[in-house]
Scaffold this motif. Structure first.
Motif, short mmCIF file in Angstrom:
data_model
loop_
_atom_site.label_atom_id
_atom_site.label_comp_id
_atom_site.label_asym_id
_atom_site.label_seq_id
_atom_site.Cartn_x
_atom_site.Cartn_y
_atom_site.Cartn_z
N MET A 72 0.85 -1.20 0.00
CA MET A 72 0.00 0.00 0.00
C MET A 72 0.89 1.26 0.00
N ARG A 73 0.58 2.18 -0.90
CA ARG A 73 1.35 3.43 -0.96
C ARG A 73 0.86 4.43 0.09
N ARG A 74 -0.35 4.23 0.65
CA ARG A 74 -0.82 5.10 1.72
C ARG A 74 -0.13 4.66 3.01
N GLU A 75 0.77 5.49 3.50
CA GLU A 75 1.54 5.13 4.69
C GLU A 75 0.84 5.61 5.95
N HIS A 76 0.98 4.83 6.99
CA HIS A 76 0.43 5.22 8.29
C HIS A 76 1.54 5.85 9.12
N ILE A 77 1.31 7.05 9.61
CA ILE A 77 2.30 7.75 10.44
C ILE A 77 1.91 7.59 11.90
N SER A 78 2.84 7.09 12.69
CA SER A 78 2.56 6.94 14.13
C SER A 78 3.23 8.08 14.89
N TYR A 79 2.57 8.49 15.96
CA TYR A 79 3.06 9.58 16.80
C TYR A 79 3.32 9.01 18.18
N THR A 80 4.60 8.84 18.49
CA THR A 80 4.95 8.23 19.77
C THR A 80 5.02 9.30 20.86
N GLY A 81 4.85 8.84 22.09
CA GLY A 81 4.92 9.76 23.22
C GLY A 81 3.70 10.65 23.28
N SER A 82 3.89 11.85 23.80
CA SER A 82 2.75 12.74 24.05
C SER A 82 2.73 13.94 23.12
N ILE A 83 3.50 13.87 22.02
CA ILE A 83 3.51 15.01 21.11
C ILE A 83 2.94 14.59 19.75
N PRO A 125 10.05 6.12 -2.85
CA PRO A 125 9.09 6.03 -3.95
C PRO A 125 7.78 6.76 -3.64
N ILE A 126 6.98 6.95 -4.67
CA ILE A 126 5.71 7.68 -4.55
C ILE A 126 4.85 7.08 -3.44
N HIS A 127 4.38 7.95 -2.57
CA HIS A 127 3.53 7.54 -1.45
C HIS A 127 2.72 8.75 -0.99
N ILE A 156 0.57 16.17 7.64
CA ILE A 156 1.25 17.28 6.98
C ILE A 156 2.75 17.03 7.12
N GLU A 157 3.43 16.94 6.02
CA GLU A 157 4.87 16.64 6.04
C GLU A 157 5.66 17.91 5.73
N ILE A 158 6.68 18.15 6.55
CA ILE A 158 7.57 19.29 6.32
C ILE A 158 8.99 18.75 6.17
N LEU A 159 9.65 19.14 5.08
CA LEU A 159 11.03 18.75 4.82
C LEU A 159 11.92 19.98 4.91
N MET A 160 13.05 19.84 5.61
CA MET A 160 14.04 20.90 5.61
C MET A 160 15.39 20.25 5.33
N ASN A 171 1.27 18.34 1.58
CA ASN A 171 -0.03 18.42 2.23
C ASN A 171 -0.68 17.05 2.38
N LEU A 172 -1.81 17.04 3.06
CA LEU A 172 -2.54 15.79 3.30
C LEU A 172 -2.85 15.09 1.98
N ASP A 173 -2.51 13.82 1.93
CA ASP A 173 -2.87 12.95 0.80
C ASP A 173 -2.26 13.37 -0.53
N GLU A 174 -1.22 14.20 -0.52
CA GLU A 174 -0.54 14.53 -1.76
C GLU A 174 0.45 13.40 -2.11
N ALA A 175 0.33 12.84 -3.30
CA ALA A 175 1.26 11.81 -3.75
C ALA A 175 2.61 12.47 -4.02
N HIS A 176 3.67 11.92 -3.43
CA HIS A 176 4.98 12.55 -3.58
C HIS A 176 6.11 11.53 -3.54
N ARG A 177 7.21 11.90 -4.15
CA ARG A 177 8.42 11.08 -4.20
C ARG A 177 9.59 11.96 -3.83
N ILE A 178 10.58 11.40 -3.12
CA ILE A 178 11.79 12.12 -2.75
C ILE A 178 12.97 11.31 -3.27
#
Length: 677
Positions: free
Chosen positions: A1-12, A25-27, A32-36, A62-69
């Motif tokens: 599945m190209r739709r990835e699940h992001i987990s948020y550990t801890g309390s943040i 690859p494209i996923h 909301i993903e921020i790259l620096m 942004n949310l649900d934007e298909a992207h590749r790096i």
């Protein structure tokens, strides 16, 4: 599945990684993903466009934007995934919001204050997540909220198509409604006429405006949205091209192929053959190396220079107090004299009330009265001398336990008249108060007075009466905006506990000192109160110092501990090493104190007073109001309430060690009173 699940550990509600990315690859994902980019460079394909990011540049996915790096050389990328559910608490429409950066447009560098603030927020979030100091999750959440509103106000997708919309909220909201409607209904039949009807506009007008706002025509925008959404079905399902065409809203497969090829430079079938991978091959295709997140701090350190929680443990001021110690006497010399308003204004109710407040809470010994010989006081260059009004002024001060330091002005009088006034003044008040009392008063003349007047002044006061007579500089006009700010609170405390008088203490601001007559609230005078009785931060410096005892138990760069009988007082303030002179000190984000107190032999009622620029500085509250030049009665009342110290009460039983964790945000001070019970 190209739709990835992001987990948020801890309390943040944020997931942070430091990565070297050669191929991702494209996923897509519901975050909301921020790259620096911290080192090297990367390429980012978002939907149908590819952008290159170099060092110190940021991209938002942004949310649900298909992207590749992808990249062909080593790099370091800070990747943050933010939970949109957290943002939704503060901005309900976040899942229909899109954000763009300048690197999304070729040749436009990322410059400007908005990018500096963006990077500072990312740095603070990173710092807190790595160091995990006390309440780190609170600081992460607070910073994320600040970041959210920065994104909405500065990186809104419509603003990047049309900068003029930034200042036209009504238009911005209209085109967001239209874009949102298209995003949510692209797979249905969408009519420009229907949308125009909803917006009460003509279809022709709306068509032109949409092209102006979105950069492309209404129908092209709908078809682009359909093509982009079809990517997820091409890569993540086994649906046929015909089924996908129908699913995303195209009336015929031919139209789907045409519009997809326009944007992706290949047909949907060619795209599927090139990029579709099963789960195993998708994972194998990834070429990503993960590094310890703490390594990112050195790259972000320029943005953390003034962040007090950076290197958190090293920034804690650790204080150990043994109440059995005795370092000598604390002398309250700063209470010696306060400069009062002109004599003629002291009888005004507002001025009198303000002086009573100062005396009740701080209690100075002497009050310096200016312009006692003036027509406003009933004293003329010639004729009858009437001191009844001046007696009322002095009676008022004496009722406040404030002895007068009488400043004798000489302007407008001849030497003969001046000698007559001085002689009559002393005879009159000797009869009213007695020689012993007026002998304890102080008498001052301007050091720039002509010699003839000085000679009269000294010959009468020193030679005839043997009273204390002195000179002083009375024409100082030192107006500085910093005198109104919270900077003065720790500055004054630090100067006084180190036996350095900061300057002459002035009771109330005087309007004649204002350089801008339109502003009657804060104009940089030295008063503890503004002319309407509003307590400035400097007021609380003297108030806190006045609560200290007479014996020093402990003292350091940012604290002093005193005693009075069985009671103890602790005064904490922001560290002076970051302060050089008024107005030149660096901003202080926070000072943290770890306080251990040993050998308290009684139970104690504890009162904690706190004043800081982020909580209850009247000046900062006024700035937050937009710096109005005048205050209404209600605004003045609210500012007076908001500048009251934050007060916490506690009770501590007799124990070997009492511990306190305390923090001061911004320039400020905390006073802790231990009252034996």
């Amino acid at each position: 599945m190209r739709r990835e699940h992001i987990s948020y550990t801890g309390s943040i509600p944020v997931n942070i990684q430091l990565l070297d990315i050669r191929e991702y690859p494209i996923h897509w994902h519901q975050s909301i993903e921020i790259l620096m980019v911290l080192k090297g460079s990367i390429n980012v394909t978002i939907e149908s466009d590819t952008y290159r990011l170099i060092e110190n540049e940021i991209e938002i996915i942004n949310l649900d934007e298909a992207h590749r790096i992808f990249a062909d050389k080593s790099n370091l990328v800070l990747m943050l995934h933010i939970d949109p559910n957290f943002f939704q608490r503060y901005y309900e429409d976040i899942k229909n919001m899109y954000f763009y950066t300048d690197c999304s447009f070729e040749g436009e560098p990322q410059v400007g204050e908005n990018y500096e603030i963006f990077k500072k927020y990312l740095s603070v979030i990173l710092c807190e997540a790595v160091q995990k100091g006390e309440d780190y999750d609170v600081y992460v959440r607070e910073t994320l909220v600040e970041l959210l509103y920065l994104l909405i106000n500065e990186f809104h997708y419509l603003i990047y198509e049309n900068r003029d919309l930034k200042d036209n909220i009504e238009q911005l909201q209209r085109y967001h409604r239209i874009a949102k409607y298209i995003f949510n209904n692209y797979n249905n039949k969408i009519s420009l006429q229907d949308i125009a009807k909803k917006e009460f506009l003509s279809a022709q007008y709306l068509s032109n405006e949409i092209k102006n706002a979105l950069g492309i025509s209404f129908q092209d925008f709908v078809n682009l949205t359909r093509a982009e959404e079809s990517v997820k079905l091409l890569l993540d399902t086994d649906m046929t091209i015909s089924e996908i065409s129908e699913e995303v809203g195209f009336s015929h497969t031919r139209y789907y192929n045409k519009h997809f090829k326009r944007h992706y430079k290949m047909t949907p079938l060619q795209y599927r053959k090139k990029y579709k991978l099963d789960e195993d091959k998708f994972q194998q295709a990834k070429q990503i190396t993960s590094y310890d997140l703490s390594a990112a701090l050195k790259y972000m350190s320029p943005y953390l220079e003034n962040y007090e929680r950076y290197n958190y443990e090293e920034r804690i001021v650790k204080i150990n107090v043994d109440v059995y110690k005795n370092l000598g006497e604390f002398i309250h010399d700063y209470k010696d004299t306060i400069i009062l308003p002109r004599a003629c204004s002291i009888l005004e109710k507002e001025v009198c009330d303000s002086l009573r407040t100062i005396q009740h809470e701080i209690c100075f010994d002497y009050g310096s009265i200016k312009e006692v010989f003036s027509q406003e006081m009933g004293i003329n260059p010639e004729g009858i001398i009437n001191l009844k009004k001046l007696k009322k002024v002095i009676d008022t001060l004496m009722s406040m336990d404030l002895r007068p330091d009488v400043v004798f002005n000489f302007q407008g009088f001849t030497p003969i008249r001046y000698k007559e006034l001085l002689t009559y003044f002393l005879d009159y008040f000797q009869e009213e108060y007695g020689t012993y009392e007026i002998g304890k008063w102080r008498y001052t003349i301007d050091k720039d007075a002509p010699y003839e007047f000085k000679n009269i002044f000294y010959s009468i006061l020193r030679d005839e009466w043997d009273f204390t007579a002195k000179e002083a500089c009375l024409n100082e006009h030192d107006v500085n905006p910093v005198y109104d700010t919270a900077y003065m609170l720790p500055f004054i405390i630090r100067q006084i506990v180190n036996n350095k008088e900061p300057y002459k203490v002035k009771a109330i601001d005087e309007l004649q000192e204002a350089k801008n007559p339109a502003n009657t609230v804060f104009f940089g005078d030295k008063g503890l109160l503004n002319w309407e009785g509003l307590k400035k931060p400097s007021y609380y410096a003297y108030y806190f110092l006045g609560q200290l005892g007479d014996t020093i138990i402990d003292q350091g760069e940012s604290h002093i501990v005193t005693s009075k009988g069985e009671d103890f007082q602790i005064l904490l303030y922001t560290n002076g090493q970051d302060m050089k002179a008024p107005g030149k000190g660096r901003d202080i984000a926070e000072r943290n104190f770890s306080l251990n107190i040993t050998n308290l032999w009684r139970n104690y009622r504890v009162i904690i007073y706190e004043v800081s620029e982020s909580i209850n500085s009247s000046y900062n509250q006024w700035k937050a109001m937009g710096e109005p030049c005048h205050l209404t009665d209600e605004e003045l009342r609210l500012l007076k309430l908001s500048s009251i110290p934050k007060i916490t009460m506690d009770f501590r039983k007799k124990k070997p060690v009492q511990h306190f964790n305390l923090k001061i945000r911004g320039h400020g001070a905390i006073l802790i009173l231990f009252n034996a019970s």
